[in-house]
Write an enzyme that holds these catalytic residues in place. Structure first.
Site, PDB file in Angstrom:
ATOM      1  N   ASP A 146       0.856  -1.192   0.000  1.00  0.00           N
ATOM      2  CA  ASP A 146       0.000   0.000   0.000  1.00  0.00           C
ATOM      3  C   ASP A 146       0.899   1.253   0.000  1.00  0.00           C
ATOM      4  O   ASP A 146       2.095   1.157   0.320  1.00  0.00           O
ATOM      5  CB  ASP A 146      -0.894  -0.073   1.256  1.00  0.00           C
ATOM      6  CG  ASP A 146      -2.148   0.785   1.141  1.00  0.00           C
ATOM      7  OD1 ASP A 146      -2.510   1.173   0.022  1.00  0.00           O
ATOM      8  OD2 ASP A 146      -2.773   1.049   2.191  1.00  0.00           O
ATOM      9  N   GLU A 190      -1.379   6.870  -7.777  1.00  0.00           N
ATOM     10  CA  GLU A 190      -2.410   7.813  -7.304  1.00  0.00           C
ATOM     11  C   GLU A 190      -2.199   9.215  -7.861  1.00  0.00           C
ATOM     12  O   GLU A 190      -1.067   9.676  -7.956  1.00  0.00           O
ATOM     13  CB  GLU A 190      -2.349   7.866  -5.762  1.00  0.00           C
ATOM     14  CG  GLU A 190      -3.232   8.934  -5.126  1.00  0.00           C
ATOM     15  CD  GLU A 190      -3.191   8.895  -3.581  1.00  0.00           C
ATOM     16  OE1 GLU A 190      -2.884   7.836  -3.001  1.00  0.00           O
ATOM     17  OE2 GLU A 190      -3.456   9.951  -2.974  1.00  0.00           O
ATOM     18  N   HIS A 222      -8.941   8.409   4.309  1.00  0.00           N
ATOM     19  CA  HIS A 222      -8.461   7.333   5.185  1.00  0.00           C
ATOM     20  C   HIS A 222      -8.880   7.591   6.631  1.00  0.00           C
ATOM     21  O   HIS A 222      -8.943   8.746   7.056  1.00  0.00           O
ATOM     22  CB  HIS A 222      -6.936   7.243   5.116  1.00  0.00           C
ATOM     23  CG  HIS A 222      -6.407   6.844   3.771  1.00  0.00           C
ATOM     24  ND1 HIS A 222      -5.501   7.607   3.074  1.00  0.00           N
ATOM     25  CD2 HIS A 222      -6.664   5.765   2.998  1.00  0.00           C
ATOM     26  CE1 HIS A 222      -5.201   6.998   1.917  1.00  0.00           C
ATOM     27  NE2 HIS A 222      -5.901   5.880   1.852  1.00  0.00           N
ATOM     28  N   GLY A 253     -12.098   2.893   2.608  1.00  0.00           N
ATOM     29  CA  GLY A 253     -13.325   2.081   2.672  1.00  0.00           C
ATOM     30  C   GLY A 253     -14.008   2.075   4.037  1.00  0.00           C
ATOM     31  O   GLY A 253     -15.233   1.945   4.114  1.00  0.00           O
ATOM     32  N   THR A 254     -13.238   2.249   5.109  1.00  0.00           N
ATOM     33  CA  THR A 254     -13.851   2.193   6.448  1.00  0.00           C
ATOM     34  C   THR A 254     -14.880   3.308   6.615  1.00  0.00           C
ATOM     35  O   THR A 254     -14.551   4.480   6.412  1.00  0.00           O
ATOM     36  CB  THR A 254     -12.765   2.329   7.548  1.00  0.00           C
ATOM     37  OG1 THR A 254     -11.867   1.227   7.427  1.00  0.00           O
ATOM     38  CG2 THR A 254     -13.388   2.352   8.945  1.00  0.00           C
ATOM     39  N   ILE A 312      -9.638  -1.460   2.698  1.00  0.00           N
ATOM     40  CA  ILE A 312     -10.104  -1.311   4.087  1.00  0.00           C
ATOM     41  C   ILE A 312      -8.936  -1.592   5.032  1.00  0.00           C
ATOM     42  O   ILE A 312      -8.288  -2.635   4.950  1.00  0.00           O
ATOM     43  CB  ILE A 312     -11.284  -2.262   4.391  1.00  0.00           C
ATOM     44  CG1 ILE A 312     -12.444  -1.906   3.444  1.00  0.00           C
ATOM     45  CG2 ILE A 312     -11.701  -2.155   5.865  1.00  0.00           C
ATOM     46  CD1 ILE A 312     -13.748  -2.550   3.733  1.00  0.00           C
TER      47      ILE A 312
END
Ligand code: 13P
Length: 291
Positions: free
Chosen positions: A82, A134, A181, A211-212, A232
Site C-alpha cells: 500500500d 495515485e 483514510h 473504505g472504512t 479497508i
C-alpha cells in the site's frame, strides 16, 4: 495456489461489475483472517501491507507468510504494498515476492508524480508485477501518511487521462474522489460525477481508498462506476484490537492466549466476509482460474 498478480483479477472485477476486497494486514493472524474469509466465500482477495508494517516485520517474513497462506488457499490471493513513496522499498518488496505495489506520488506536483510513477511502472513491468498509482491527494491518516483536510485534493480529470495514458498496463488507478483514510468525521462527499467521467474515459480498474465507514449505498455506487478494488484498513485495525479486548472483558480471568488469538481472528474474518458479500466477489474465484 501460488500468489497471483492483482491486475488481471481487477480487470475481471471491473468488467463484471464487482469489486475485490483489499484489506491491510497487521500480522500473521490478521493476514490469515483475510485469506480464511476469502476461502470461506470462494472469493479472490488482496492482502495489502503498509510500509510501516513492512518495516516492523521485515520483507521476508511477510512474503513467507503470504506465500504459505496463498499456497494452501483454493482462491486467488494477491500480495500488495500500500501507499509507498520510496522506489527502493518498492524494489525490495518485488524482490521478496510481492505481486503488486503502489507508488504514491500524490504529495508531489503532477509532473514529478508522473515522472516517478513512470519509473515505478518501468520497474514493475520488468518484474512482471502490478502497479497502483495515485493522483490528487486522498485525505486522512493511513499509518505514516497524514493528509490534512485542506491538503486533500480531488484528482484533475485531464491529468487522470494523461497519467493513465502513459501507463497502459497499470493494474489499478487511484484518483482522489473525495473519500478519506481513517474514520469519517462527517458525511463523505464523494465526487461521483468525477468518478463517472474517469471510468467512462478510461478502462483501467479504479481503487476506492478509505473504505472504512462508507455506507452500503456508497460502496454500491462506486463499484457500479468501476471501482474494482476496495481498500479497508482502519476497521481491520479496530477489530484486531477489539477481538482481544472484548474477550478479556467477557472473561477477565482467562490467562490462556490461544482463545484470544482465535477471537481476534474471528472478529476480523467476519468483517472481511461481510465486505466480500457486499462487494459482489463471493463465489467469483472459479471464474478467475486462468488469470
Ligand atoms: P481506511 O483506513 O479508511 O479503511 O482506508 C484504507 C485504505 O484506503 C488503504 O490505502
Amino acid at each position: 495456489m501460488p500468489l497471483v498478480s492483482m491486475g488481471p483479477m481487477l480487470r475481471h472485477a471491473r468488467a463484471n461489475g464487482y469489486a475485490i476486497a483489499a484489506y491491510n494486514m497487521i500480522d500473521y493472524n490478521s493476514a490469515r483472517a483475510i485469506v480464511d474469509a476469502a476461502v470461506a466465500k470462494a472469493a479472490p482477495v488482496i492482502v495489502q501491507v503498509s510500509v510501516k508494517t513492512v518495516r516492523h516485520w521485515g520483507y521476508a517474513p511477510i512474503a513467507g507468510w503470504l506465500r504459505m497462506l496463498a499456497d494452501e488457499a483454493p482462491v486467488p490471493v494477491a500480495l500488495h504494498l500500500d501507499h509507498c513513496t520510496d522506489l527502493d522499498v518498492l524494489r525490495r518488496c518485488i524482490e521478496a515476492g510481492w505481486t503488486s505495489v503502489m507508488f504514491d506520488g500524490s504529495a508531489l506536483p503532477f509532473e514529478k508524480n508522473l515522472e516517478m510513477s513512470l519509473q515505478a511502472y518501468a520497474m514493475t513491468q520488468r518484474a512482471g508485477v502490478g502497479l497502483e498509482a495515485e493522483i490528487g491527494a486522498i485525505g486522512g491518516v493511513e499509518d505514516d501518511k497524514v493528509v490534512d483536510e485542506d491538503a486533500s485534493r480531488l484528482a484533475d480529470f485531464d491529468e487522470c487521462v494523461r497519467f493513465v495514458g502513459e501507463m497502459p498496463d497499470l493494474a489499478v488507478f487511484a484518483p482522489a474522489i473525495g473519500t478519506a483514510h481513517g474514520f469519517y468525521k462527517g458525511e463523505p462527499n464523494i465526487a461521483y460525477d468525477l468518478l463517472e467521467r474517469i471510468t467512462a474515459a478510461l478502462p483501467v480498474p479504479i481503487a476506492l481508498h478509505g473504505g472504512t465507514g462508507l455506507s452500503e449505498e456508497q460502496f454500491r455506487r462506486c463499484i457500479g462506476y468501476g471501482c474494482g478494488k476496495v481498500n479497508i484498513s482502519t476497521m481491520h485495525k479496530r477489530l484486531f484490537i477489539e477481538g482481544f479486548t472484548r474477550l478479556k472483558a467477557e472473561k477477565p480471568t482467562l490467562e490462556e492466549p490461544l482463545p484470544f488469538i482465535a477471537a481476534q481472528h474471528n472478529a476480523m474474518a467476519e468483517d472481511v466476509a461481510a465486505s466480500i458479500d457486499l462487494f459482489g466477489s463471493a463465489g467469483r474465484a472459479a471464474e478467475l482460474s486462468d488469470v
